[in-house]
Each structure stands twice: as C-alpha cells, then as structure tokens.
Design an enzyme around this catalytic site. Sequence first.
Site, PDB file in Angstrom:
ATOM      1  CE  LYS A  40      -3.086  -3.131   0.370  1.00  0.00           C
ATOM      2  NZ  LYS A  40      -4.222  -3.515  -0.388  1.00  0.00           N
TER       3      LYS A  40
HETATM    4  C1  PLP Z   1      -5.064  -4.708   0.293  1.00  0.00           C
HETATM    5  C2  PLP Z   1      -6.517  -4.586   0.226  1.00  0.00           C
HETATM    6  C3  PLP Z   1      -7.358  -5.150   1.200  1.00  0.00           C
HETATM    7  C4  PLP Z   1      -6.853  -6.041   2.295  1.00  0.00           C
HETATM    8  O1  PLP Z   1      -5.901  -5.441   3.076  1.00  0.00           O
HETATM    9  P1  PLP Z   1      -4.828  -6.368   3.853  1.00  0.00           P
HETATM   10  O2  PLP Z   1      -4.123  -5.360   4.714  1.00  0.00           O
HETATM   11  O3  PLP Z   1      -3.954  -6.972   2.814  1.00  0.00           O
HETATM   12  O4  PLP Z   1      -5.592  -7.349   4.649  1.00  0.00           O
HETATM   13  C5  PLP Z   1      -8.711  -4.938   1.096  1.00  0.00           C
HETATM   14  N1  PLP Z   1      -9.238  -4.216   0.107  1.00  0.00           N
HETATM   15  C6  PLP Z   1      -8.478  -3.662  -0.851  1.00  0.00           C
HETATM   16  C7  PLP Z   1      -9.136  -2.846  -1.912  1.00  0.00           C
HETATM   17  C8  PLP Z   1      -7.084  -3.846  -0.835  1.00  0.00           C
HETATM   18  O5  PLP Z   1      -6.341  -3.310  -1.807  1.00  0.00           O
END
Ligand code: PLP
Length: 393
Positions: A198
């Site tokens: 992210k």
């Molecule tokens: C990465 C992501 C998630 C999940 O997040 P994690 O921290 O990997 O559990 C959920 N929704 C979206 C749109 C994502 O990109």
Amino acid sequence: MKFPSMAEADGRTLGDEEVAAAERVIRSGMLNSVWGTEVRALERETAALYGLRHAIACSSGTAALHLSVVAAAPDPGDEIITTPITDFGTVAPILAQNAVPVFADVDPSDGNLDPDAVAALIGPRTRAIMAVHLFGAPARVDELRALADAHGLVLIEDCAQAWLTELPPALPTALPTAAGRLAGAVGHVGCLSLQQWKHITCGDGGIVVTDDDEAARRMRLFSDKGWDRAAGRSHASFGLNYRMTELQGAVARAQLAKLPAVVAARRRTAERLLDALKGVPGLRLPRREGHAWWLFPVVLPDGGAPELAARLAESGIPARAGYLNEPLNRAPVWDVPIYGTSRYPLDGYRPNPCPEAERLVAEALLVIDWNENYTDDHVAHIAQEITKFRDLS
Ligand SMILES: *Cc1c(COP(=O)(O)O)cnc(C)c1O
C-alpha cells in the site's frame, strides 16, 4: 531501466525514522498496544487526519473491513452489496459474519461501483454497501451515501488503495455527516490498510475511521475479544484478537508522517503520464481529480489489454492486465463449502453476473504499478512503450 518496487527498499519510504521508531518500542520493553502508547497515538493522528472522532488500529486491512462489517451488524443471511473488482479482503469479512455478498456491476470507465447497479440490488435483506476506491480513484460515494441513507443502510468505504484520495467538492446537498472530503470520511466507516504493497506500510496493519460512537465501541470491543478493559476481566460481546502491535504502530506513525509527500510525488508523475498519453488512440485514461495513484490504470475500450501488458512487461515495465484472474463474482470460492462441509449462509447462492467487470478483467483493463520514487525518465519510458504499441496495432 530499473523500476522502483514496493517489494524492495528502493520503492519504499522506510528509513531512519522507522528504524528509530522500532528501536524506541523495543527498548521500552512493551510491544503490546493494550499497555503501550504508540498504537493509541497512531489512532489519534489518523482520526485528526480524517477529521473524525474515532480511529481504531488493527492487524490488517482485512481485519479493518471485518470490524466495519461488525459495525454494520448484519443478521446471518443479510446481504451486503459490494464490487467484484477488489482484493478478497473486502469480501472475506462478509462471509466471516455469515452475511451474503451481493456483487453489483462497475462503471466501465474506472472499475468503481456503479450506483445505479447498486440501487437495483437493494432488497429487504440488504444491510450495507461496501464501496472500494479502486486503485486510488474516488468511487461515487456521495451517491452511495444518499442511497444508503434513503434505505437505512450502512456505507463502508474500503480505502486500502486510497490513502488521501480526495472526493469532488461537496454537492450543495452534501450530507451533514460527511465530515471531510477525504475518501473514508463520507461513509459510516472507512477502512485503511498498511500492508506491504500500500501507499504506506508497517508490513501488515489496518485502521478503521468513523464518526459514529456506537460503531466505534462495537469495533473496538470486537478487536479485543469483546473485552472492555475498563470493566475488569469480563467479556461483553463476541470478538477476536485483531490488535495491532506497538512495533507496527510506531512504524506506521513514521509512515503516516510521510504520507502527504508519498501521494504528492505519485500525483506529479501520474499527471505527467496522463499528459504524455493524451491523444493516443484506443486508450481511456483515468480521471486525475482526487486520484491517489496506488496503481496507474488504463482502460482499452476495444480490448487488447493482455497484449499491451505483455509488451510492457517485456520492456521491463511492471504492468499487468485485468488486476485479477477473474472478478470476484467468478471466483472458485463460490463453488466450495465455507465452514466444514457447509455452505451456510450461501446455500443455493450464485453470484450475480457483472458483465462490465468481467470485460474489464478479461480484456480491457491494464494496471501499471506506481511508485513515489518514479522519475520523469520512468514516465517517459512507459509513455514511449505504450505509444509504440498503439501505433503498431
Ligand atoms: C489490500 C486490500 C485489502 C486487504 O488489506 P490487507 O491489509 O492486505 O488485509 C482490502 N481491500 C483492498 C481494496 C485492498 O487493496
């Protein structure tokens, strides 16, 4: 040409500040957020950034989304409307609460939920709408919030890809509850992720933000085994352990301080690529307004995204077609049991067809990894390879 990657140090903003943060926590002897200070500080800083009363940190973005479903409090078998183009972390929490995901089709221009498709699916068992700001592009959450309010539903915003995504200026009819114009502050609950890929990261981590005191109370309790610490060793409700550690919290605080610069750098280079690709035939470019550029998506309305992705990958550009193997309404998970041998509450369930999403994933959507450390040379190389491909086809 080497492209900085979010899987390596050259594509992350992890530096002396994060090292100092981790060391501070380790030397303190307290790594757990129940008794530490870092995670509570991260929550205060995040709530302030969003202009909301509450932020609750947890162990992942998926955990954050699970907390948001807990806040929506579906009865088993209730329906939650969401998008088929997202990470499975959006959908898994619906199943975990024994609710039923209902997939609505997307806007073919950006892959975000189409509010008309959502409206058509609202029924007596609908409890919530989960919107995703896909790739960092603002979803139409003002319209979704109006729909939610008209039908007494909870609106959840999945902002895992949308740190600092900005919404268009408030409409004259803007709702008094829309506390700010950042994605995540229009719905009842906003969900953030700090996972490795992210905008900012502490490896894994999540945060929910809300202005709703009751939702905040429920989510905090669920994240700590239903344990109201002020009440002694007594369990008020069902919950799991979704706590963030002090190590994650301290690193996340250092990352949060760098977030504005991360998004600004991504915006600058993404806008250069938009300018460079203007007028190239056969491409539908993303709208720049408010975009936080987690990835740089391009739509090829006439198809050919897999061919273009292969061509870009050959020339060293981190690009992929479709984002997913198949949209989530077509995922294999719907053909197997959920708990043991049981498919409850999905007995007889078939996900809706979503033709726009299916076409985007199969042939029209290209995503290029984006990064705050891209230079104008990276952008020029991407623009040149895309233009060459379009000239040949
Ligand atoms: C990465 C992501 C998630 C999940 O997040 P994690 O921290 O990997 O559990 C959920 N929704 C979206 C749109 C994502 O990109």
